[in-house]
Write a protein that holds these residues in place. Structure first.
Motif, PDB file in Angstrom:
ATOM      1  N   TYR A  46       0.837  -1.207   0.000  1.00  0.00           N
ATOM      2  CA  TYR A  46       0.000   0.000   0.000  1.00  0.00           C
ATOM      3  C   TYR A  46       0.869   1.252   0.000  1.00  0.00           C
ATOM      4  CZ  TYR A  46      -2.673   3.939   1.672  1.00  0.00           C
ATOM      5  OH  TYR A  46      -3.218   5.190   1.788  1.00  0.00           O
ATOM      6  N   TRP A  47       1.870   1.280   0.868  1.00  0.00           N
ATOM      7  CA  TRP A  47       2.711   2.468   0.965  1.00  0.00           C
ATOM      8  C   TRP A  47       3.592   2.627  -0.263  1.00  0.00           C
ATOM      9  CZ3 TRP A  47       0.979   5.713   4.338  1.00  0.00           C
ATOM     10  CH2 TRP A  47       0.256   5.238   5.426  1.00  0.00           C
ATOM     11  N   ILE A  48       3.973   1.512  -0.891  1.00  0.00           N
ATOM     12  CA  ILE A  48       4.702   1.610  -2.160  1.00  0.00           C
ATOM     13  C   ILE A  48       3.820   2.278  -3.214  1.00  0.00           C
ATOM     14  CG2 ILE A  48       5.649   0.260  -4.078  1.00  0.00           C
ATOM     15  CD1 ILE A  48       6.624  -1.781  -2.050  1.00  0.00           C
ATOM     16  N   GLY A  59      -9.805   6.184   5.772  1.00  0.00           N
ATOM     17  CA  GLY A  59      -8.814   7.248   5.716  1.00  0.00           C
ATOM     18  C   GLY A  59      -7.709   6.962   4.712  1.00  0.00           C
ATOM     19  N   LEU A  60      -7.218   5.713   4.693  1.00  0.00           N
ATOM     20  CA  LEU A  60      -6.149   5.350   3.767  1.00  0.00           C
ATOM     21  C   LEU A  60      -6.610   5.453   2.312  1.00  0.00           C
ATOM     22  CD1 LEU A  60      -4.588   2.265   5.607  1.00  0.00           C
ATOM     23  CD2 LEU A  60      -3.736   4.609   5.556  1.00  0.00           C
ATOM     24  N   LEU A  61      -7.828   4.987   2.045  1.00  0.00           N
ATOM     25  CA  LEU A  61      -8.338   5.054   0.668  1.00  0.00           C
ATOM     26  C   LEU A  61      -8.591   6.494   0.235  1.00  0.00           C
ATOM     27  CD1 LEU A  61     -10.850   2.074   0.524  1.00  0.00           C
ATOM     28  CD2 LEU A  61      -8.502   2.149  -0.315  1.00  0.00           C
ATOM     29  N   SER A  62      -9.149   7.294   1.139  1.00  0.00           N
ATOM     30  CA  SER A  62      -9.420   8.693   0.789  1.00  0.00           C
ATOM     31  C   SER A  62      -8.128   9.425   0.456  1.00  0.00           C
ATOM     32  CB  SER A  62     -10.143   9.392   1.954  1.00  0.00           C
ATOM     33  OG  SER A  62     -11.372   8.765   2.241  1.00  0.00           O
ATOM     34  N   GLY A  63      -7.076   9.158   1.230  1.00  0.00           N
ATOM     35  CA  GLY A  63      -5.792   9.781   0.948  1.00  0.00           C
ATOM     36  C   GLY A  63      -5.202   9.322  -0.372  1.00  0.00           C
ATOM     37  N   PHE A  64      -5.378   8.046  -0.688  1.00  0.00           N
ATOM     38  CA  PHE A  64      -4.791   7.534  -1.930  1.00  0.00           C
ATOM     39  C   PHE A  64      -5.506   8.050  -3.167  1.00  0.00           C
ATOM     40  CE2 PHE A  64      -4.790   4.536  -5.427  1.00  0.00           C
ATOM     41  CZ  PHE A  64      -3.439   4.356  -5.640  1.00  0.00           C
ATOM     42  N   TYR A  65      -6.842   8.034  -3.157  1.00  0.00           N
ATOM     43  CA  TYR A  65      -7.573   8.295  -4.394  1.00  0.00           C
ATOM     44  C   TYR A  65      -7.443   9.744  -4.880  1.00  0.00           C
ATOM     45  CZ  TYR A  65      -9.723   3.716  -4.691  1.00  0.00           C
ATOM     46  OH  TYR A  65      -9.935   2.364  -4.840  1.00  0.00           O
ATOM     47  N   ILE A  66      -6.963  10.641  -4.024  1.00  0.00           N
ATOM     48  CA  ILE A  66      -6.668  11.988  -4.494  1.00  0.00           C
ATOM     49  C   ILE A  66      -5.605  11.954  -5.590  1.00  0.00           C
ATOM     50  CG2 ILE A  66      -5.668  14.216  -3.806  1.00  0.00           C
ATOM     51  CD1 ILE A  66      -6.883  13.734  -1.023  1.00  0.00           C
ATOM     52  N   LEU A  67      -4.674  11.010  -5.472  1.00  0.00           N
ATOM     53  CA  LEU A  67      -3.511  10.997  -6.365  1.00  0.00           C
ATOM     54  C   LEU A  67      -3.853  10.580  -7.794  1.00  0.00           C
ATOM     55  CD1 LEU A  67      -0.982   9.421  -3.827  1.00  0.00           C
ATOM     56  CD2 LEU A  67      -1.456  11.837  -4.263  1.00  0.00           C
ATOM     57  N   PRO A  68      -4.501   9.419  -8.032  1.00  0.00           N
ATOM     58  CA  PRO A  68      -4.824   9.092  -9.430  1.00  0.00           C
ATOM     59  C   PRO A  68      -5.801  10.065 -10.065  1.00  0.00           C
ATOM     60  CG  PRO A  68      -5.863   7.513  -7.932  1.00  0.00           C
ATOM     61  CD  PRO A  68      -4.919   8.333  -7.110  1.00  0.00           C
ATOM     62  N   VAL A  69      -6.684  10.669  -9.254  1.00  0.00           N
ATOM     63  CA  VAL A  69      -7.597  11.668  -9.816  1.00  0.00           C
ATOM     64  C   VAL A  69      -6.819  12.889 -10.293  1.00  0.00           C
ATOM     65  CG1 VAL A  69      -9.435  13.301  -9.228  1.00  0.00           C
ATOM     66  CG2 VAL A  69      -9.622  10.917  -8.520  1.00  0.00           C
ATOM     67  N   ALA A  70      -5.901  13.388  -9.450  1.00  0.00           N
ATOM     68  CA  ALA A  70      -5.107  14.555  -9.839  1.00  0.00           C
ATOM     69  C   ALA A  70      -4.255  14.258 -11.069  1.00  0.00           C
ATOM     70  CB  ALA A  70      -4.224  14.991  -8.670  1.00  0.00           C
ATOM     71  N   LEU A  71      -3.619  13.093 -11.089  1.00  0.00           N
ATOM     72  CA  LEU A  71      -2.790  12.736 -12.248  1.00  0.00           C
ATOM     73  C   LEU A  71      -3.645  12.509 -13.490  1.00  0.00           C
ATOM     74  CD1 LEU A  71      -0.276  10.391 -10.406  1.00  0.00           C
ATOM     75  CD2 LEU A  71       0.285  12.539 -11.555  1.00  0.00           C
ATOM     76  N   GLY A  72      -4.855  11.999 -13.309  1.00  0.00           N
ATOM     77  CA  GLY A  72      -5.751  11.816 -14.442  1.00  0.00           C
ATOM     78  C   GLY A  72      -6.173  13.139 -15.060  1.00  0.00           C
ATOM     79  N   VAL A  73      -6.439  14.140 -14.219  1.00  0.00           N
ATOM     80  CA  VAL A  73      -6.812  15.462 -14.730  1.00  0.00           C
ATOM     81  C   VAL A  73      -5.648  16.073 -15.508  1.00  0.00           C
ATOM     82  CG1 VAL A  73      -7.463  17.806 -14.070  1.00  0.00           C
ATOM     83  CG2 VAL A  73      -8.502  15.857 -12.906  1.00  0.00           C
ATOM     84  N   ILE A  74      -4.432  15.945 -14.958  1.00  0.00           N
ATOM     85  CA  ILE A  74      -3.256  16.469 -15.664  1.00  0.00           C
ATOM     86  C   ILE A  74      -3.069  15.731 -16.998  1.00  0.00           C
ATOM     87  CG2 ILE A  74      -0.750  16.710 -15.553  1.00  0.00           C
ATOM     88  CD1 ILE A  74      -1.065  17.030 -12.512  1.00  0.00           C
ATOM     89  N   SER A  75      -3.247  14.416 -16.970  1.00  0.00           N
ATOM     90  CA  SER A  75      -3.090  13.638 -18.206  1.00  0.00           C
ATOM     91  C   SER A  75      -4.105  14.069 -19.252  1.00  0.00           C
ATOM     92  CB  SER A  75      -3.259  12.147 -17.903  1.00  0.00           C
ATOM     93  OG  SER A  75      -2.274  11.683 -17.003  1.00  0.00           O
ATOM     94  N   ARG A  76      -5.326  14.380 -18.831  1.00  0.00           N
ATOM     95  CA  ARG A  76      -6.357  14.813 -19.784  1.00  0.00           C
ATOM     96  C   ARG A  76      -5.958  16.138 -20.443  1.00  0.00           C
ATOM     97  NH1 ARG A  76     -11.641  13.543 -21.061  1.00  0.00           N
ATOM     98  NH2 ARG A  76     -13.023  15.302 -21.533  1.00  0.00           N
ATOM     99  N   ALA A  77      -5.216  16.991 -19.692  1.00  0.00           N
ATOM    100  CA  ALA A  77      -4.756  18.256 -20.269  1.00  0.00           C
ATOM    101  C   ALA A  77      -3.565  18.051 -21.196  1.00  0.00           C
ATOM    102  CB  ALA A  77      -4.374  19.224 -19.148  1.00  0.00           C
ATOM    103  N   VAL A  78      -2.726  17.057 -20.887  1.00  0.00           N
ATOM    104  CA  VAL A  78      -1.483  16.863 -21.631  1.00  0.00           C
ATOM    105  C   VAL A  78      -1.714  16.142 -22.952  1.00  0.00           C
ATOM    106  CG1 VAL A  78       0.731  15.640 -21.598  1.00  0.00           C
ATOM    107  CG2 VAL A  78      -0.015  16.942 -19.603  1.00  0.00           C
ATOM    108  N   PHE A  79      -2.529  15.079 -22.923  1.00  0.00           N
ATOM    109  CA  PHE A  79      -2.673  14.235 -24.108  1.00  0.00           C
ATOM    110  C   PHE A  79      -3.873  14.670 -24.954  1.00  0.00           C
ATOM    111  CE2 PHE A  79      -0.609  11.367 -20.974  1.00  0.00           C
ATOM    112  CZ  PHE A  79       0.587  11.185 -21.650  1.00  0.00           C
ATOM    113  N   ALA A  80      -3.653  14.791 -26.232  1.00  0.00           N
ATOM    114  CA  ALA A  80      -4.745  15.106 -27.146  1.00  0.00           C
ATOM    115  C   ALA A  80      -5.651  13.892 -27.302  1.00  0.00           C
ATOM    116  CB  ALA A  80      -4.176  15.519 -28.508  1.00  0.00           C
ATOM    117  N   GLU A  81      -6.891  14.144 -27.688  1.00  0.00           N
ATOM    118  CA  GLU A  81      -7.850  13.054 -27.879  1.00  0.00           C
ATOM    119  C   GLU A  81      -7.345  12.093 -28.954  1.00  0.00           C
ATOM    120  OE1 GLU A  81     -12.599  12.405 -28.910  1.00  0.00           O
ATOM    121  OE2 GLU A  81     -11.767  14.417 -28.654  1.00  0.00           O
TER     122      GLU A  81
END
Length: 486
Positions: A182-184, A269-291
């Motif tokens: 999990y921590w990895i 608590g552990l899940l709430s802390g983790f799921y912020i990360l893929p959501v944030a990276l997903g939003v950035i990826s949507r901005a970076v990659f063209a359709e």
């Protein structure tokens, strides 16, 4: 990039196998193999449960879904976390107080029916197999994307390491490995996110092309079909968690019902802390990659660092994400193999340690063959299918068995079989319509909203009017499930 990624994946494999050797040293009894002698603390168990709950769909699939469909991808982490809350409210305490090793053991305690036990064994094993396959597909996708190696090497490597973890120490070694994994996984997303944010206007960097409010605009939720799809998905994720065998078996390892509830509270608590990360990276990826730029949206996280950074920096961050992805594949697959092998051992091999090990090999063999022989499909969609199947089959059995004294073995088996058949038949028909006529049959591809109520209704009606009666010891068993220990 290839060398860095291979090194990171090997490092994760080596750490997991070293933990398995430690597990071999601490295992003392058959109870250690099945439920770690019911002595796992809430903190350790919460980390281990988070480790196995965060699967390929959570690690890679959430970001991929945000890239492909925008805000619709946000419903997945919400549903996953809400499922744990549902389990906290309705399942954890009673399930631990049952004292069972496996879900079929619980069914035997509650209903005293050999036919229902056999049906439950089939559903539990099928659910486990169905859930392992997406993990192996994810391993194939991650390995080919980052290293260029043949697709079959990813699933084969995961199965070898899973067996090396499970066979020596059973649940004891798996618990330690999953807690570490999990921590990895958390660090594998947090570290790239920090460096990528430093490259954006968020923290004063040069910024990213295409970064504006339009990354959220996708039209999701504007039609009745979209609304139905979202509600059906949330129902599947919330109730499907209750029916996942590898999640259920984790609560048998707590010392008592109160510890099981504390485990679930910490897990939220552990899940709430983790799921912020893929959501944030997903939003950035949507901005970076063209359709249409990505061959598969599930590769978005693996390709993001190289799209933001030039040279070794991007390669190193990609390797970090690849290592975390394989930690996700290993932890979820290990939990599933433990749950399936425990059931197989109890039913066919006398419940011995040797039987557990034979069951582990059998639990891996068919999913590996299926993963190598079948094509990859979207990770989040594949996992949503498994959650729907579990919500339609095992969840009515467990919830009614714990909370309604009037349910009979006849009603329970009717509801479980109806839900399983309806969900599988719906998926098969919906997939056939997609492939044959290109039709998006939303009622068939997202059937939880009608399959789950159908299964509950059949179970209740057959229990009330089917002629059978609840077991004679129902009051005694329910008292055991709901009254505090001691």
């Amino acid at each position: 990039m290839r060398e860095y990624a291979i090194a990171a994946i090997i490092l994760v494999f080596a750490a997991t196998m070293l933990v398995s050797l430690f597990g071999l040293r601490v295992v003392r009894s058959t109870s250690d193999f099945y439920v770690a002698s019911r002595r796992v603390s809430p903190r350790m168990n919460a980390s281990a449960l988070a480790g196995e709950y965060i699967s390929a769909a959570s690690f890679l699939g959430v970001a991929g879904l945000i890239v492909a469909e925008g805000t619709y991808g946000l419903w997945f982490p919400l549903g996953y976390t809400a499922g744990c809350l549902t389990m906290l409210l309705f399942m954890t305490g009673p399930l631990r107080r049952s004292g069972a090793y496996t879900v079929p053991d619980f069914v035997s305690l509650r209903f005293s029916s050999s036919r229902l036990r056999v049906a439950t064994v089939i559903i539990v094993v099928l659910t486990g197999w169905m859930y392992i396959v997406p993990q192996l597909h994810g391993a194939a996708l991650a390995l080919t994307t980052t290293t260029g190696l043949p697709a079959w090497t990813g699933p084969a490597a995961v199965i070898v390491v899973v067996l090396a973890t499970v066979l020596p120490g059973g649940m004891r070694s798996v618990t330690i490995a999953q807690a570490i994994q999990y921590w990895i996984k958390l660090c594998a997303l947090l570290i790239p996110l920090i460096f990528i944010l430093l490259q954006t206007n968020t923290l004063g960097g040069p910024g990213l092309p295409g970064w504006d409010a339009s990354v959220w605009h996708d039209g999701t939720g504007t039609s009745p079909a979209d609304f139905y799809r979202i509600v059906s998905l949330l129902l599947a994720l919330m109730l499907g968690t209750i029916g996942l065998p590898h999640v259920l078996v984790r609560f048998y390892t707590n010392p008592d019902g109160d510890a099981a509830r504390r485990t679930t509270f910490l897990l939220l608590g552990l899940l709430s802390g983790f799921y912020i990360l893929p959501v944030a990276l997903g939003v950035i990826s949507r901005a970076v990659f063209a359709e249409g730029e990505l061959s598969s949206p599930d590769t978005a996280l693996l390709r993001l660092p190289s799209a933001v950074f030039d040279g070794a920096g991007g390669d190193l961050l990609t390797a970090v994400i690849a290592g975390g992805a394989f930690a996700a594949f290993l932890s979820t697959s290990s939990g599933l193999v433990v749950s399936v092998s425990g059931v197989l051992s109890q039913e066919f091999f006398g419940g011995s340690v040797l039987g557990f090990r034979i069951g582990a090999v059998l639990a891996c063999a068919l999913p590996l063959a299926m993963a190598v022989a079948t094509a990859h499909m979207a990770l989040a969609g594949a996992v949503a299918m498994v959650f729907t199947f579990a919500a339609s089959s095992l969840t009515p059995l467990l919830l009614l068995g714990i909370w309604w004294s009037g349910v009979t073995a006849q009603g329970a088996i009717a509801g479980m079989v109806t839900g399983a058949a309806a969900s599988l038949g719906s998926f098969a028909l919906g997939r056939g319509l997609e492939l044959g006529w290109g039709t998006d049959a939303v009622l068939l591809n997202y059937p939880a909203l009608w399959c789950v109520p159908l299964a509950f209704a059949v179970a209740v009606l057959v229990s009330r009017y089917g002629g059978a009666r609840p077991p004679r010891n129902t009051a005694h068993v329910l008292a055991r499930l709901h009254l505090p220990e001691g």
